[in-house]
Motif scaffolding. Structure first.
Motif, PDB file in Angstrom:
ATOM      1  N   GLU A 214       0.881  -1.175   0.000  1.00 13.34           N
ATOM      2  CA  GLU A 214       0.000   0.000   0.000  1.00 13.34           C
ATOM      3  C   GLU A 214       0.914   1.218   0.000  1.00 13.34           C
ATOM      4  O   GLU A 214       1.677   1.425   0.934  1.00 13.34           O
ATOM      5  CB  GLU A 214      -0.878   0.008   1.253  1.00 13.34           C
ATOM      6  N   HIS A 341       2.818  -0.110   3.600  1.00 15.32           N
ATOM      7  CA  HIS A 341       2.482  -1.376   4.244  1.00 15.32           C
ATOM      8  C   HIS A 341       2.755  -2.522   3.278  1.00 15.32           C
ATOM      9  O   HIS A 341       2.340  -2.472   2.133  1.00 15.32           O
ATOM     10  CB  HIS A 341       1.006  -1.404   4.634  1.00 15.32           C
ATOM     11  N   ASN A 343       1.769  -6.134   2.756  1.00 13.88           N
ATOM     12  CA  ASN A 343       0.926  -7.279   3.103  1.00 13.88           C
ATOM     13  C   ASN A 343       1.569  -8.522   2.517  1.00 13.88           C
ATOM     14  O   ASN A 343       1.852  -8.570   1.321  1.00 13.88           O
ATOM     15  CB  ASN A 343      -0.473  -7.096   2.529  1.00 13.88           C
ATOM     16  N   ARG A 459      -3.747  -0.326  14.710  1.00 14.44           N
ATOM     17  CA  ARG A 459      -3.024   0.457  13.707  1.00 14.44           C
ATOM     18  C   ARG A 459      -1.619   0.851  14.165  1.00 14.44           C
ATOM     19  O   ARG A 459      -0.851   1.408  13.399  1.00 14.44           O
ATOM     20  CB  ARG A 459      -3.826   1.712  13.352  1.00 14.44           C
ATOM     21  N   GLU A 471       0.792  -8.022   7.930  1.00  9.97           N
ATOM     22  CA  GLU A 471       0.974  -6.710   7.338  1.00  9.97           C
ATOM     23  C   GLU A 471       2.168  -6.042   8.009  1.00  9.97           C
ATOM     24  O   GLU A 471       2.107  -5.680   9.175  1.00  9.97           O
ATOM     25  CB  GLU A 471      -0.316  -5.902   7.577  1.00  9.97           C
TER      26      GLU A 471
HETATM   27 MG    MG Z   1      -3.343  -2.436   5.216  1.00 10.55          MG
END
Ligand code: MG
Ligand code: ADP
Length: 728
Positions: A214, A341, A343, A459, A471
């Motif tokens: 991301e 990020h 993943n 988060r 992640e």
């Molecule tokens: Mg994410």
């Protein structure tokens, strides 16, 4: 206001969105400029096609004669798409992508010419690569570098150039790029994971690591960006007072996307489609003018290539829309920074996501195997994982009060925490072959139910399990994902190898049944990996204390963090897996330390220049205005002038104070830099840049930012934060 600032604001205010027409469905555009399976079927003979597919799927070598056929087909395809040139496209250790274009055009005598692209040009090239970072490898071996075709990442056409993804290695075999160790790590995890999968399913032949990145970024109007020397030269603002309104209202996150930004995104996405980058998601991020883009995940090597290509593409498309993309992890102080990020998961050729909980006890034991082994791998190698994301720019996120912290921990959520607790307590005492397995498998069997509502998210965790994947959130927005992916896949590969050894030992030596053995080893791992599991607030001071107690590392700066790259343990791990030998590991360490020192050096120079050439002269100018004013008041009011000039006199004094601080600190900065530069030892140099040079930035910035508040806005030369962040 300086002419530059004035013109930049004026220009940016008159921008119109570039209208983007989309006539074709995206699914139809997808992969049009990629030499994918469809194109290969059309342009290659059957055996050439099969030989590429075999190389992609099974890693078999492509024969030289076949390569000639492939290159001929590739050339024909490329020419029908309007390509005139070809290039070996690679990722040297600068972090950017590299390319050198050669034309297909060739003369054949008699005033004639043809388009030519032979197998040898496809397979191997020797770029004049002496200027790429090599950490002493080429000097040591006096060898040149060459690029070699990576058939697992398909060729594509970018502009009018056929790009062939390649590795970049020294003639002696040492990797000089990001891709080579990544491919080796992916091979290592493939082997290790397949071996473990065989416990559960004999049909598994291949395991692919997957990656869905991301990408966060800022968009700044190009005129505004180019009015700031710090943004142009360092990718971030080195000074600037925070605006009255920042992100405190949370009104940007997931808000409606500004029109100009949206037309940039649509244009970008169309280009991505043509290049086969499966972008899917776009949205506003937390900070003003901050956005995110995410694709559908892909095989890790391809996904890494796609991300590198995307970043290059973003720069170019942004140009058309009069934007500058900021990939820096912290372009603006006081507002959210950017990350990337990663993943990550593992998938088999039989279509199973190994980190997706299954429906039967057996598939859950498989899930738990990969889940727990990953946790154990992170637990045992947290410092190396931290090192894989270390950079001068990412230190602004990891080392500062921002997400995520420099402490690596794993978040798994309430339900899985409970599952692990249960598993751990199924039996107490020593491992024994007599233990009943039914009970355990029942516990295992519970998992699918509890996971169905796995909605809890944290988060603040740098490494979080999110339902069917992990992640890794601490990767820098500017970074090449290959670094993090090489380390993550390597440590999990190593862990799976060790796991298999332990399980086999219990089966062979203790006569345990397979499921029992697996279960017993996993239970020990749960006990041993507790330190890394953390469900609380990763930003809090309490966690820093707790992590210290647990013995977790908290390497806030890059020079500190990078040490783990060349620890005995890391060197041995990479060596054992065949990912990197000692020379390669040490070379990378050196390159990264050197790059760190250079980044701080450049920032120091730019900051010193701006402070002395922009800020101080402006402050003096304004001070003179005030002095004139005071003189005038004195003329009018005589001895009682102070009554009317109190504010002005204060300002004059304050300004002088800040000028003095700036002057003294910039001089100190120059001296510290000189001293650091004189150091021959790269270790010492990087540490000095970190501990002696960098801290002076804050002092200089503090005074400059104070002056921004004091000095007449009309005189201020640098485009301000509110202008950079809120212009649409
Ligand atoms: Mg994410
Ligand atoms: P967010 O984290 O923003 O809520 P998601 O978690 O839904 O978004 O997805 C983020 C990324 O995870 C996407 O790029 C998606 O393709 C990727 N992803 C989903 N499944 C996998 C997987 N098995 N392996 C790797 N990446 C995956």
């Amino acid at each position: 206001m300086s002419t530059l600032r004035f013109n930049a604001i004026k220009e940016s205010l008159h921008r119109k969105p570039v209208y983007i027409e989309e006539n074709d469905r995206r699914s139809e555009l997808f992969g049009k400029n990629v030499f994918n399976e469809a194109a290969m079927r059309q342009f290659l003979a059957k055996d050439a096609y099969e030989s590429v597919m075999d190389a992609v799927q099974n890693g078999t070598k492509i024969e030289r004669v076949v390569a000639d056929h492939i290159s001929a087909g590739m050339k024909e395809w490329a020419i029908t798409k309007g390509a005139t040139h070809y290039t070996h496209w690679f990722q040297p250790l600068t972090g950017a992508t590299a390319e050198k274009h050669d034309s297909f055009f060739e003369t054949i005598g008699g005033g004639l010419a043809i388009e030519k692209f032979g197998g040898s040009q496809l397979v191997q090239q020797e770029p004049d690569a002496s200027s790429f970072p090599n950490g002493g490898i080429r000097n040591t071996f006096e060898a040149r570098g060459y690029t070699a075709w990576d058939p697992t990442s398909p060729a594509f056409i970018y502009g009018t150039t056929l790009c062939i993804p390649t590795v970049f290695v020294a003639y002696t075999g040492e990797a000089l790029d990001y891709k080579t160790p990544l491919l080796r790590a992916l091979q290592a995890i493939d082997n290790a994971a397949v071996a473990v999968c065989k416990y559960f399913d004999k049909n598994v032949k291949k395991v692919n690591a997957s990656l869905g990145w991301e990408q966060e970024y800022f968009l700044v109007d190009s005129a505004l960006a180019y009015s700031r020397p710090d943004i142009v030269l360092t990718g971030r603002t080195l000074l600037g007072h925070s605006p009255a309104k920042g992100q405190q209202l949370d009104d940007h996150y997931f808000g409606s996307i500004p029109v100009r930004a949206l037309s940039f995104m649509r244009d970008l996405e169309t280009e991505c489609m043509l290049l086969g980058i499966p972008v899917k998601t776009r949205h506003n991020e937390v900070a003003p003018n901050q956005f995110e883009l995410a694709p559908i995940y892909d095989e890790a090597n391809l996904a890494v290539d796609h991300n590198s290509l995307l970043m290059d593409l973003m720069d170019k498309v942004a140009d058309r829309h009069n934007f500058k993309v900021l990939f820096h992890e912290k372009p603006f102080a006081g507002v959210n920074g950017s990350g990337k990020h990663n993943n990550w998961s593992l998938g088999t050729n039989t279509g199973v996501n190994l980190l997706g909980p299954g429906k039967t006890p057996m598939s859950n034991l498989q899930f738990l195997t990969f889940f727990i082994n990953t946790i154990k791998a992170v637990n045992d190698n947290e410092e190396l994982l931290r090192a894989s994301i270390a950079s001068a720019s990412n230190d602004h996120r990891l080392g500062a009060n921002e997400a995520p912290p420099a402490i690596i921990s794993v978040f798994i959520g309430d339900q899985l925490t409970n599952v692990l607790n249960e598993l751990e307590n199924v039996t107490t005492g020593k491992l024994s072959p007599q233990e009943k397995t039914d009970l355990k498998l029942n516990v295992v069997g519970k998992i699918p139910d509890v996971l169905l509502d796995n909605t809890d998210r944290n988060r603040t965790s740098p490494f979080a399990f999110t339902g069917n994947k992990f992640e890794f959130r601490a990767v820098g927005s500017k970074a090449n994902c290959a670094n993090a992916m090489t380390v993550l896949n390597s440590i999990v590969a190593k862990q799976l190898i060790d796991f298999k050894k332990e399980v086999d030992l219990l089966i062979d030596k203790k006569g345990m049944k397979k499921d029992d053995a697996i279960f017993n080893v996993l239970r020990e791992y749960i006990k041993k990996s507790k330190n890394i599991l953390f469900e609380g607030n990763g930003y809090g001071e309490a966690w820093h204390k707790e992590a210290k107690k647990r013995g977790l590392s908290n390497n806030k700066t890059t020079p500190e963090a990078l040490k783990a790259r060349i620890s005995k343990k890391s060197l041995a791990l990479f060596e054992e897996l065949g990912v990197m030998n000692k020379v390669e590991s040490e070379a990378r360490y050196e390159i990264e330390m050197e790059e760190y020192a250079l980044r701080i050096q450049i920032e120091g120079r730019v900051l010193g220049d701006i402070a002395r050439n922009h800020i101080v002269p402006t402050a003096v100018k304004y001070q003179n205005v005030l002095i004139e004013n005071v003189k005038g008041l004195k003329e009018i009011y005589g001895s009682s002038y102070k009554k009317y000039a109190a504010e002005q006199l204060n300002l004059i004094e304050e300004i002088s104070g800040h000028i003095a601080t700036i002057n003294a600190t910039v001089t100190k900065l120059i001296n510290e830099r000189r001293k650091a530069n004189a150091l021959m030892d790269i270790d010492k140099k990087a540490h000095d840049y970190c501990n002696k040079v960098k801290p002076l930035f804050d002092e200089i910035r503090y005074s400059c930012d104070k002056l921004e508040l004091l000095v007449d806005d009309e005189l201020w030369p640098l485009t301000k934060y509110r202008e950079l962040l809120f212009t649409r």
